[in-house]
Design a protein around this motif. Structure first.
Motif, short mmCIF file in Angstrom:
data_model
loop_
_atom_site.label_atom_id
_atom_site.label_comp_id
_atom_site.label_asym_id
_atom_site.label_seq_id
_atom_site.Cartn_x
_atom_site.Cartn_y
_atom_site.Cartn_z
N TRP A 139 0.81 -1.22 0.00
CA TRP A 139 0.00 0.00 0.00
C TRP A 139 0.85 1.27 0.00
O TRP A 139 0.35 2.33 -0.38
N GLY A 155 -6.64 -8.07 0.75
CA GLY A 155 -5.82 -6.98 1.28
C GLY A 155 -4.74 -7.45 2.23
O GLY A 155 -4.29 -6.70 3.10
N ASN A 212 -6.83 -4.41 -4.42
CA ASN A 212 -6.44 -4.23 -3.02
C ASN A 212 -5.99 -2.80 -2.72
O ASN A 212 -5.33 -2.55 -1.71
N THR A 241 -6.06 0.36 -1.06
CA THR A 241 -6.69 0.67 0.23
C THR A 241 -7.48 1.97 0.21
O THR A 241 -8.24 2.24 1.14
N ASN A 261 -13.08 -0.42 -0.21
CA ASN A 261 -11.97 -1.07 0.50
C ASN A 261 -11.67 -0.41 1.84
O ASN A 261 -10.64 -0.69 2.45
N ARG A 279 -11.50 0.08 5.60
CA ARG A 279 -11.55 -0.85 6.72
C ARG A 279 -12.72 -0.56 7.66
O ARG A 279 -13.09 -1.40 8.47
N CYS A 338 -16.12 -4.54 3.62
CA CYS A 338 -14.82 -4.18 3.03
C CYS A 338 -14.30 -5.32 2.14
O CYS A 338 -14.12 -6.45 2.58
N LEU A 357 -11.42 -5.82 1.00
CA LEU A 357 -10.07 -6.29 1.33
C LEU A 357 -10.10 -7.56 2.17
O LEU A 357 -9.10 -8.28 2.24
#
Length: 556
Positions: A192, A310, A335, A337, A342, A344, A349, A351
């Motif tokens: 990321w 993710g 993936n 972020t 995506n 969290r 989500c 991911l």
């Protein structure tokens, strides 16, 4: 006269034979050199710029050599008299470091020795402070960058790289770090962090095509060798920032993103061919030719059943193309972020989705395999092969996902900012000479419609990429489109490379593959043509040249 930026560096020496705990092993030199040059590439280091190093074997000389190759000025600041310094900090029996030291000093614009007024019982600590003072004075308001080839550990004595880093940070200077053993074996940053890292980006897109993915793997093997040289730890996810795949391309892309070598993925393909493509008995075959169990088990075992989209173990950005059946919609899952779905903080989500199920959904080709069911928070949804979307060739979609503001990555465009490399599985037009109308029945269409859709979308995506990008290499599209057009590079949105092969009888004959049966290698389930597929792939792989990647580091 220097007019540009200043780079000041300190770093570990290549390990000598007396070091019991490896810090900068000799075999790591190619990867560390590539990482150093990549940093200089991101900073656009060149004529007018200055590099200040301290001359020891390993990091210091690597930085000096790469700076000189780029036409920059080099200033060498030695802690001791050159002969004494050469004997203690450069020479290593059986190596050429001594000669490389001499060559750098001969090419440097300036070589200075620590002034007598600064000499003490800790000359290397004094030299660190001196180098930073010289760099600040040299920059005089211009861009000053600090580079450390450092294992992020405290040094063995005074005046090491950790001391240099501490002094730089005390001055409020940001330090870019290359970790030798990580440059050798693993990436320096989690995937990321590549989202916001500066500099040009490198994208890799892999087509769908069933077992013809073996053709792709031969191309990637050659690419791995061309880009990594002889480095034993190099993998393609070290080079490519964002890797996309559809169907069989998704299987390969996920493996690459996890840091697997191409020969490891190839071995997996050779192992899976027979059990995955074992036909079902009637009446089960009326649902699909092959069962889902063997492929599902293999993917879960290969990626890890608990590995998520993710997951921290991924070493590059990854895009997998799927088709959501209940809404008849394209589902490109990445993936990234920063992407909308995506976050969290969301209960749904993306991911958190199991990587193996995402890839299995992308490779669930209608007729061949049952759809894949994936739990999306409150419901279970069926997905089918991404090849039935317009993006069996995911190159153009990958470009959109990397640059369009809607996908929240927003990488800059331009032929010098983005390199898009696209690899096909061979194009096999569903041509039928002297076809009679009465033969175009339900069975005929069942056998041909998926191939028609996949081939047509792949060709059109390739065509559009050549319109939007500056094509460096690619096979013929058609006789009208192939006419050369003078298009200024400044108007291109990316640099583009396409590797693909014509699997028709004529195309194979042109490659000298007269013994390869086009009817066999053109199939998505060509289990009995595996050696032929590899043979075709080897012929295509011969087209891969390092020059196709020029300007996108670490080779200029």
């Amino acid at each position: 006269m220097a007019t540009g930026q200043v780079v000041v560096e300190s770093g570990h020496m290549i390990d000598g034979g007396d070091r019991t705990s490896p810090r900068f092993p000799p075999e790591a030199e190619p990867r560390v050199g590539a990482a150093v040059d990549d940093a200089l590439d991101r900073w656009r280091f060149g004529p007018g710029d200055t590099a200040i190093t301290q001359g020891a074997r390993g990091a210091d000389l690597l930085v000096a050599e790469h700076a000189l190759r780029r036409g920059g000025r080099v200033v060498v600041l030695l802690a001791k008299d050159p002969a004494e310094f050469r004997a203690g900090s450069v020479e290593l029996p059986g190596t050429a470091w001594g000669q490389r030291f001499d060559d750098v000093l001969a090419a440097a614009e300036r070589v200075e020795v620590l002034p007598a007024s600064r000499v003490s019982d800790a000359p290397y600590a004094r030299a660190n402070a001196w180098a930073l003072e010289q760099a600040v004075a040299e920059a005089a308001g211009r861009e000053l960058r600090v580079l450390a080839v450092w294992d992020r550990q405290e040094g063995d004595g005074t005046g090491g790289t950790s001391h240099f880093v501490r002094l730089a940070r005390e001055r409020g200077l940001a330090v870019t770090t290359v970790v030798p053993r990580q440059a050798w074996r693993t990436p320096n940053v989690p995937y990321w962090e590549r989202q916001s890292a500066p500099g040009p980006k490198r994208l890799l897109a892999l087509d769908g095509g069933g077992l013809r993915g073996l053709i792709t793997l031969q191309v990637l093997a050659r690419m791995e060798t061309q880009l990594g040289g002889n480095s034993p730890g190099f993998v393609l996810s070290d080079y490519f920032d964002y890797i996309a795949g559809t169907s069989t391309g998704a299987i390969i892309a996920a493996g690459l993103a996890l840091g697997k070598r191409v020969d490891d993925i190839t071995e997996m393909y050779l192992t899976m061919a027979e059990p995955v493509f074992r036909r079902r008995f009637y009446p089960a075959r009326l649902k699909s030719l092959y069962r889902r169990g063997a492929l599902s088990q293999l993917l879960a075992g290969y990626y890890g059943a608990s590995t998520a989209l993710g997951d921290d173990r991924l070493r590059s950005l990854l895009l997998v193309v799927l088709h959501r059946t209940d809404t008849d919609s394209l589902w490109p899952l990445s993936n990234n972020t920063w992407a909308k779905y995506n976050s969290r903080g969301r209960p749904d989500c993306n991911l958190d989705l199991p990587l193996w199920k995402v890839v299995r959904g992308s490779s669930a080709a209608p007729v061949y395999f049952p759809p894949e069911s994936i739990d999306l928070h409150t419901s279970s949804v069926l997905f089918q092969d991404g090849g039935i979307t317009p993006f069996n060739n995911p190159a153009l979609l990958l470009f959109q996902m990397a640059t369009a503001r809607q996908y929240r990555l927003g990488w800059p465009t331009g032929a010098d900012q983005l390199l898009l490399v696209s690899v096909g599985t061979g194009f096999a037009p569903a041509a039928h000479a002297n076809l009679a109308r009465e033969k175009m029945n339900l069975l005929f269409n069942m056998r041909n419609v998926l191939k028609v859709v996949m081939n047509g979308s792949s060709v059109e995506n390739d065509r559009l990429c050549r319109v939007l990008g500056q094509c460096r290499y690619g096979p013929s599209v058609d006789t009208e489109f192939d006419d050369p057009v003078d298009e200024p590079v400044s108007q291109s949105l990316f640099s583009y490379v396409r590797y693909n092969v014509d699997l028709s009888r004529r195309g194979l004959d042109l490659l000298g593959l007269t013994g390869v049966d086009p009817r066999q290698v053109g199939r998505l389930d060509a289990v009995h043509a595996v050696p032929q597929l590899q043979q075709v792939g080897q012929q295509l792989a011969a087209c891969v040249e390092r020059s196709h990647f020029a300007g996108f580091g670490p080779w200029q």
